[in-house]
Design a protein around this motif. Sequence first.
Motif, short mmCIF file in Angstrom:
data_model
loop_
_atom_site.label_atom_id
_atom_site.label_comp_id
_atom_site.label_asym_id
_atom_site.label_seq_id
_atom_site.Cartn_x
_atom_site.Cartn_y
_atom_site.Cartn_z
N ASP A 40 0.86 -1.20 0.00
CA ASP A 40 0.00 0.00 0.00
C ASP A 40 0.89 1.24 0.00
OD1 ASP A 40 -2.37 -1.62 0.38
OD2 ASP A 40 -1.66 -1.89 2.45
N GLN A 44 -2.08 3.79 5.05
CA GLN A 44 -3.54 3.80 5.30
C GLN A 44 -4.25 5.07 4.84
OE1 GLN A 44 -4.62 2.70 9.49
NE2 GLN A 44 -2.46 2.19 9.60
N ASN A 53 -6.74 17.01 10.31
CA ASN A 53 -5.97 17.24 11.54
C ASN A 53 -4.47 17.17 11.35
OD1 ASN A 53 -5.74 14.51 11.14
ND2 ASN A 53 -6.89 13.89 12.96
N ASP A 285 2.05 2.87 13.64
CA ASP A 285 0.97 2.00 14.12
C ASP A 285 1.42 0.58 14.44
OD1 ASP A 285 -0.63 4.19 13.69
OD2 ASP A 285 -2.09 3.16 12.44
N ALA A 294 -1.79 9.77 12.13
CA ALA A 294 -0.74 10.06 11.15
C ALA A 294 0.38 10.88 11.80
CB ALA A 294 -1.34 10.82 9.97
C1 LIG Z 1 -9.80 5.31 6.74
C2 LIG Z 1 -8.75 5.91 7.64
C3 LIG Z 1 -8.76 7.28 7.88
C4 LIG Z 1 -7.79 7.84 8.69
N1 LIG Z 1 -7.82 9.19 8.88
C5 LIG Z 1 -6.87 9.77 9.64
C6 LIG Z 1 -6.85 11.19 9.82
O1 LIG Z 1 -7.71 11.91 9.31
N2 LIG Z 1 -5.86 11.70 10.59
C7 LIG Z 1 -4.91 10.92 11.20
O2 LIG Z 1 -4.03 11.46 11.87
N3 LIG Z 1 -4.91 9.59 11.05
C8 LIG Z 1 -5.86 8.99 10.29
N4 LIG Z 1 -5.88 7.64 10.15
C9 LIG Z 1 -4.86 6.85 10.84
C10 LIG Z 1 -3.55 6.93 10.04
O3 LIG Z 1 -3.81 6.61 8.70
C11 LIG Z 1 -2.53 5.97 10.62
O4 LIG Z 1 -2.35 6.22 11.99
C12 LIG Z 1 -1.19 6.14 9.91
O5 LIG Z 1 -1.33 5.98 8.51
C13 LIG Z 1 -0.17 5.14 10.42
O6 LIG Z 1 1.01 5.38 9.74
P1 LIG Z 1 2.14 4.28 9.61
O7 LIG Z 1 3.20 4.89 8.78
O8 LIG Z 1 2.49 3.76 10.94
O9 LIG Z 1 1.46 3.05 8.85
P2 LIG Z 1 0.59 2.93 7.52
O10 LIG Z 1 0.05 4.22 7.07
O11 LIG Z 1 -0.35 1.82 7.80
O12 LIG Z 1 1.66 2.43 6.45
C14 LIG Z 1 2.18 1.15 6.51
C15 LIG Z 1 3.09 0.94 5.33
O13 LIG Z 1 3.76 -0.30 5.48
C16 LIG Z 1 3.82 -0.94 4.23
N5 LIG Z 1 4.01 -2.38 4.44
C17 LIG Z 1 3.22 -3.25 5.10
N6 LIG Z 1 3.75 -4.49 5.02
C18 LIG Z 1 4.91 -4.38 4.31
C19 LIG Z 1 5.90 -5.30 3.86
N7 LIG Z 1 5.82 -6.60 4.14
N8 LIG Z 1 6.94 -4.83 3.14
C20 LIG Z 1 7.05 -3.51 2.85
N9 LIG Z 1 6.15 -2.60 3.25
C21 LIG Z 1 5.09 -3.03 3.95
C22 LIG Z 1 2.51 -0.58 3.55
O14 LIG Z 1 2.62 -0.71 2.15
C23 LIG Z 1 2.38 0.89 3.98
O15 LIG Z 1 3.04 1.71 3.06
C24 LIG Z 1 -6.82 7.04 9.32
C25 LIG Z 1 -6.80 5.66 9.09
C26 LIG Z 1 -7.75 5.10 8.26
C27 LIG Z 1 -7.73 3.61 8.00
#
Ligand SMILES: Cc1cc2nc3c(=O)[nH]c(=O)nc-3n(C[C@H](O)[C@H](O)[C@H](O)COP(=O)(O)OP(=O)(O)OC[C@H]3O[C@@H](n4cnc5c(N)ncnc54)[C@H](O)[C@@H]3O)c2cc1C
Length: 313
Positions: A40, A44, A53, A285, A294
């Motif tokens: 992805d 997310q 926000n 996360d 985020a």
């Molecule tokens: C519908 C929705 C709406 C949201 N709205 C908000 C908002 O308005 N404001 C806010 O602050 N937060 C929001 N959130 C929460 C926010 O999206 C998450 O807290 C944030 O994206 C987490 O960031 P992250 O980088 O930890 O992980 P993620 O955004 O989950 O990214 C994970 C990454 O890991 C990669 N990955 C997974 N497995 C592998 C693998 N095996 N090899 C390589 N790469 C891999 C994926 O491709 C992805 O790129 C929302 C979430 C959702 C689902």
Amino acid sequence: MDSAEKILNLVIIGSGPAGCTAAIYASRAGLSPVLVAGPDAGGQLVTTPEIANWPGEADEPSGFELMDKLQKHAKKLGTEFISDKVVKASLKTDPKELTLGSGRVLKARSVIIATGAKARYLGLESERAYKGKGVSACATCDGFFYRGKDVAVAGGGSAAFVEALFLCRICRKVYLIHRRDGFRAEKALIERFKDEVKAGKAELVTPAVISEVKGDGQKVTGVHLEFKDGSARDLEVSGIFVAIGHDPETALFKDEIETDEQGYIAIGHGAETATSVPGVFAAGDCADRVYRQAITSAGQGCKAALDAEHYLS
Ligand SMILES: Cc1cc2nc3c(=O)[nH]c(=O)nc-3n(C[C@H](O)[C@H](O)[C@H](O)COP(=O)(O)OP(=O)(O)OC[C@H]3O[C@@H](n4cnc5c(N)ncnc54)[C@H](O)[C@@H]3O)c2cc1C
């Protein structure tokens, strides 16, 4: 020599807010990081139509726009992005080895895991159709769009009650729908919600199963509920918040590093983002069962890059 052969300073796994922010900091620190974007790209947020926000973005960009900016920023500073996913990780070796879907093996002195988490959904076709159009798994993120409206929350644990209580402050009425009569939530949260029920702001609907999310093709208009005794009820709501848990994307690493019982990566082994394996850090996360935002993920990505820089020096 291509990067599959040379030993890299740092590989970042994941291209969400945590991975991209780690990449920005690591690039500026001269670590020449390589980022594996995963299944992805952008994480997310990319499916979300409005982000209300993110500090400094009062015009509410779409999640895609915001993540596009973050990825471009990291690339501009020199991060190499690879459009692939990690399928095998050997983290205890020196150097650490990450096998990609293509079969390519990356070797690195340090690794930042930023693979995120996935919200659990009910699994209904109608729910999938209205994701981002009234179906959400995050009241902190999307509750704001339902000010003064009626909404439903699905779930019976503490997270569901926290979401429901948050929504009670914004929405006209909050229905908490649970498939059992009893709740796994903390007693204090249940009591606070019952106060909202007494005040006419909320209603407990149990034991009820959501069998359909209803909509007009553009947005959610209600939910169809079925009860154990065979009866049914239609609720008119503008939003449905599914709060039945999250699954961290960490199965790949479970034999390599310490996780908690739910699979969240255990950090704080010395440095704040350090995992149980030296040189391996985690952010966002995948390591945060509480905040899951985020901005908090981005903040932790920054910390992980600084911790990796310190480790490498
Ligand atoms: C519908 C929705 C709406 C949201 N709205 C908000 C908002 O308005 N404001 C806010 O602050 N937060 C929001 N959130 C929460 C926010 O999206 C998450 O807290 C944030 O994206 C987490 O960031 P992250 O980088 O930890 O992980 P993620 O955004 O989950 O990214 C994970 C990454 O890991 C990669 N990955 C997974 N497995 C592998 C693998 N095996 N090899 C390589 N790469 C891999 C994926 O491709 C992805 O790129 C929302 C979430 C959702 C689902």
